[in-house]
Design a protein around this motif. Structure first.
Motif, mmCIF file in Angstrom:
data_model
loop_
_atom_site.group_PDB
_atom_site.id
_atom_site.type_symbol
_atom_site.label_atom_id
_atom_site.label_comp_id
_atom_site.label_asym_id
_atom_site.label_seq_id
_atom_site.Cartn_x
_atom_site.Cartn_y
_atom_site.Cartn_z
ATOM 1 N N ALA B 52 4.374 4.097 -12.524
ATOM 2 C CA ALA B 52 3.023 3.745 -12.090
ATOM 3 C C ALA B 52 2.954 2.257 -11.755
ATOM 4 O O ALA B 52 2.407 1.859 -10.716
ATOM 5 N N LEU B 53 3.541 1.430 -12.629
ATOM 6 C CA LEU B 53 3.475 -0.012 -12.382
ATOM 7 C C LEU B 53 4.251 -0.405 -11.133
ATOM 8 O O LEU B 53 3.838 -1.289 -10.387
ATOM 9 N N THR B 54 5.386 0.273 -10.899
ATOM 10 C CA THR B 54 6.144 -0.010 -9.679
ATOM 11 C C THR B 54 5.310 0.322 -8.452
ATOM 12 O O THR B 54 5.263 -0.447 -7.485
ATOM 13 N N ALA B 55 4.636 1.469 -8.499
ATOM 14 C CA ALA B 55 3.788 1.869 -7.371
ATOM 15 C C ALA B 55 2.695 0.820 -7.141
ATOM 16 O O ALA B 55 2.436 0.410 -5.996
ATOM 17 N N VAL B 56 2.076 0.360 -8.225
ATOM 18 C CA VAL B 56 1.027 -0.653 -8.090
ATOM 19 C C VAL B 56 1.609 -1.937 -7.511
ATOM 20 O O VAL B 56 1.002 -2.579 -6.636
ATOM 21 N N ALA B 57 2.816 -2.302 -7.964
ATOM 22 C CA ALA B 57 3.445 -3.536 -7.470
ATOM 23 C C ALA B 57 3.677 -3.452 -5.967
ATOM 24 O O ALA B 57 3.415 -4.406 -5.229
ATOM 25 N N VAL B 58 4.155 -2.291 -5.495
ATOM 26 C CA VAL B 58 4.387 -2.118 -4.051
ATOM 27 C C VAL B 58 3.070 -2.231 -3.297
ATOM 28 O O VAL B 58 2.978 -2.891 -2.249
ATOM 29 N N LEU B 59 2.038 -1.628 -3.852
ATOM 30 C CA LEU B 59 0.712 -1.681 -3.221
ATOM 31 C C LEU B 59 0.220 -3.126 -3.121
ATOM 32 O O LEU B 59 -0.244 -3.574 -2.063
ATOM 33 N N VAL B 60 0.339 -3.850 -4.238
ATOM 34 C CA VAL B 60 -0.109 -5.249 -4.239
ATOM 35 C C VAL B 60 0.700 -6.054 -3.238
ATOM 36 O O VAL B 60 0.167 -6.904 -2.523
ATOM 37 N N LEU B 61 2.001 -5.759 -3.171
ATOM 38 C CA LEU B 61 2.848 -6.462 -2.211
ATOM 39 C C LEU B 61 2.339 -6.250 -0.789
ATOM 40 O O LEU B 61 2.193 -7.201 -0.007
ATOM 41 N N LEU B 62 2.027 -5.004 -0.441
ATOM 42 C CA LEU B 62 1.535 -4.706 0.908
ATOM 43 C C LEU B 62 0.214 -5.417 1.169
ATOM 44 O O LEU B 62 -0.017 -5.936 2.266
ATOM 45 N N ILE B 63 -0.653 -5.449 0.153
ATOM 46 C CA ILE B 63 -1.945 -6.112 0.339
ATOM 47 C C ILE B 63 -1.748 -7.622 0.505
ATOM 48 O O ILE B 63 -2.351 -8.247 1.372
ATOM 49 N N CYS B 64 -0.853 -8.193 -0.328
ATOM 50 C CA CYS B 64 -0.642 -9.645 -0.245
ATOM 51 C C CYS B 64 -0.086 -10.052 1.115
ATOM 52 O O CYS B 64 -0.383 -11.133 1.622
ATOM 53 N N LEU B 65 0.742 -9.165 1.702
ATOM 54 C CA LEU B 65 1.321 -9.481 3.018
ATOM 55 C C LEU B 65 0.253 -9.583 4.099
ATOM 56 O O LEU B 65 0.427 -10.269 5.094
#
Lengths: 284, 384
Positions: B52-65
């Motif tokens: 779950a945390l990995t999925a959230v991290a990927v999501l945050v990464l996409l948003i930050c980009l």
């Protein structure tokens, strides 16, 4: 007593220990333990008594290889203790410390399961994970039932009372499945009911499984009732080692504790019972 | 108040997530008690939480980009990233300016933030367990300021050149971090073993001395260098090129893995050294491993990010409320969340007053400071 060829649970010979700088002068601090020699037979319950600062807790820590003595030898079931790897010691000896300050919110179950560490540390392997198996959980659950903390399984160790924490830590020690249990003031934080509980658990494990118990206590009466032999220390030296009747005499206790005590017989067991003198009014 | 709710939630969460692992039949005796299997960290909860945390991290990464001087639409972003992944350099070029901005400006920066944040949080977890003090982190122990001193000296003398793909700056920073650990360790082992309170005090003093030296070094630099040094000290992420980043990532991964292997031992070390030893932990080895790994990780991280405070302290603490105290989960979970926290903080730092950049250390400090005070004054924050 019987002349034995059996291996002692502990053979302690000429033990000397002091805190402080290993290379520095020891005479400044003095010896905490100064030339102790005694044996503990397998299946014995031995009580270690003595005034504050007599070296009782240090002795227990040395027996668990938590502290290293400067001189003398300690043999655990015939093996030189200092030569044993720490996890081998931990599979044979469990220590219940006097105080446990725990800063992190482990659940009681997680805390008790830590007692399995010396048993499953080999499974930890490359990944560092080492999950507890069904056997580990079974042992922990039995220990928790025995010490009456199973209903607290999900609670955080930082949120329970002192007595509950103490029982959880005794459960952790039992989870190690040790041959020798070392306890430092095991009943200090417990109410009467749980004091009695812990004592009868110790006695039962002693009788059923031949568990050797060495306990440090300030409670002379409890020691008298539950211990086979007593070791009375004063300033790091042995004052008396023997059966409760031999150690718990007014003369010996008054010399060591430097106060007047009354010793009579326990109404049920007939073992020595110690009372502090009453008010002068009753004497008059 | 919030604390109590947080805990209840985390307990419920544990109960719910780990419920299926131990079949009801395995829990012996129909007693009115909580089954033991439910209240420990189980492999399933470990997997679920980390996934779950990995999925959230990927999501945050996409948003930050998406964010920067100009905002890029999410669909466009995903298209360009996909293009770059499939076709490499050609794909980036075919996407034009957006491709260059996304893949060569923002992505390295965001990935670097993730690595730095993850390492700081993981090192914080390790040091907190070792010191049995929820307020410890690389800064308290003087590791970061030692690394900063090393880096500062490298800037002062204008050291350049590379050894094994590492340039002089990170090497000096690591040397500085290692130096402070050695000094702390030396002071604290003067009595033959390593009492935790002595160690903490030694760290605090060393931190003060090294900070003073860093200020001294900064004050005698040429003005243009000293400006760069100041902004670096406040915490600014400077992304290297991809090959250097890959080397850095590999290096950090090895360090994190070494740290992670100590997770089970760290659990026991939080009980105190004597208890840990009596339970069979080789305490001295674990302490040395964690200290030196922490020093090397911190040195590497400080060299690319400067002094970023509070991540190493706040994240482990918050994660402990969420995942429980077992380091087998706490360590990787904190690394993931530390990474995504710094990605978000850095995105705020570079967009809030764009085109001016706020040092990311300022953002993390402003967010972390109040939390630190809350910890100090709350029951949970009391010193161990």
């Amino acid at each position: 007593m019987k002349e034995t060829t059996e291996v002692h649970a502990y053979s302690v010979d000429g033990l000397r220990f002091s805190y402080g700088h290993p290379g520095g002068s020891r005479s400044v601090n003095g010896w905490v333990l100064d030339g102790l020699t005694f044996d503990v037979r397998p299946g014995e319950i031995v009580g270690v008594l003595g005034p504050n600062g007599s070296g009782k807790s240090s002795l227990l820590k040395i027996l668990a290889k938590v502290l290293r003595p400067q001189e003398g030898s300690v043999r655990l079931f015939g093996r030189e203790l200092l030569g044993m790897p720490q996890h081998d010691v931990a599979r044979a000896v469990a220590l219940v410390p006097q105080e446990s300050q725990i800063a992190f919110p482990f659940s009681i179950t997680e805390m008790v399961l830590m007692g399995r560490f010396p048993h499953h540390r080999r499974n930890i392997g490359l990944s560092g994970l080492g999950w507890e198996g069904p056997e580990d959980i079974r042992v922990a659950e039995a220990a928790m039932r025995e010490t009456d903390v199973l209903h607290l399984a999900h609670r955080s160790i930082t949120d329970v009372s002192g007595g509950e924490r103490q029982r959880a830590i005794i459960a952790r020690a039992l989870t190690q499945e040790p041959k020798v249990l070392l306890l430092d003031e095991p009943t200090a934080f417990l109410d009467l009911h749980h004091q009695l509980d812990i004592c009868s658990i110790l006695r039962r494990l002693n009788q059923e499984r031949g568990l050797t118990v060495i306990l440090v206590s300030h409670d002379l009466n409890l020691a008298s009732q539950y211990c086979d032999r007593l070791l009375l220390l004063d300033r790091g030296r042995t004052v008396r080692l023997g059966f409760p009747e031999e150690v718990m005499t007014p003369e010996v206790l008054e010399e060591v504790y430097r106060c007047r005590v009354l010793v009579d017989r326990h109404p049920q067991s007939g073992l020595p019972r110690v009372t502090l003198p009453g008010r002068p009014m009753t004497e008059a | 108040m919030g604390l109590i709710t947080g805990q209840t939630q985390s307990e419920e969460r544990r109960a719910v997530v780990s419920a299926p692992v131990v079949p009801a039949g395995e829990v012996a005796a129909p007693m009115p008690t909580a089954p033991v299997g439910l209240s420990r960290l189980s492999p399933l909860r470990w997997q679920l939480t980390l996934s779950a945390l990995t999925a959230v991290a990927v999501l945050v990464l996409l948003i930050c980009l998406q964010f920067g001087a100009e905002r890029i639409d999410l669909a466009e972003e995903i298209r360009v990233v996909g293009l770059a992944v499939r076709e490499g350099q050609a794909g980036i070029e075919s996407a034009g300016a957006t491709g260059v901005i996304l893949m060569q400006v923002r992505l390295p920066r965001v990935l670097l933030a993730f690595m730095v944040g993850g390492c700081l949080a993981a090192v914080g977890v390790g040091l907190q367990a070792l010191l049995r003090n929820p307020l410890a982190d690389p800064y308290v122990l003087g590791i970061s300021s030692g690394a900063a001193l090393g880096a500062g000296l490298a800037i002062l003398f204008g050291l350049t050149g590379t050894v094994l793909a590492f340039s002089a700056l990170p090497l000096c920073a690591m040397a500085g971090g290692l130096l402070s650990v050695l000094v702390v360790y030396r002071i604290a082992t003067a009595y033959g073993y390593l009492p935790i309170h002595t160690l903490l005090l030694a760290g605090v003093i060393l931190n003060a001395v090294f900070s003073a030296l860093v200020m001294f070094v900064t004050s005698i630099m040429e003005p243009n260098r000293s400006f760069g040094m100041m902004s670096w000290l406040m915490g600014t992420l400077t992304a290297p090129d991809y090959p250097a980043m890959l080397v850095l990532a590999g290096y950090l991964m090895v360090g994190l893995f070494v740290l992670f292997r100590q997770a089970a031992s760290l659990n026991l070390l939080t009980l105190g050294e004597e208890s840990a030893r009596s339970l069979g932990v080789d305490v001295e080895t674990v302490k040395k491993t964690v200290f030196f790994t922490s020093a090397l990780l911190t040195g590497a991280v400080v060299s690319v990010s400067g002094m970023i405070g509070f991540v190493g302290m706040v994240i482990p603490h918050a994660m402990r409320l969420l995942t429980g105290a077992d380091h087998r989960l706490l360590l990787p979970a904190s690394a993931l969340v530390g990474g995504l926290y710094l990605m978000a903080a850095d995105t705020i730092a570079r967009t809030l007053l764009a085109p001016t950049e706020i040092p990311v250390g300022v953002v993390t400090a402003l967010a972390g400071g109040p939390f630190f005070i809350y910890l100090l004054t709350s029951r949970k924050g009391r010193l161990a």
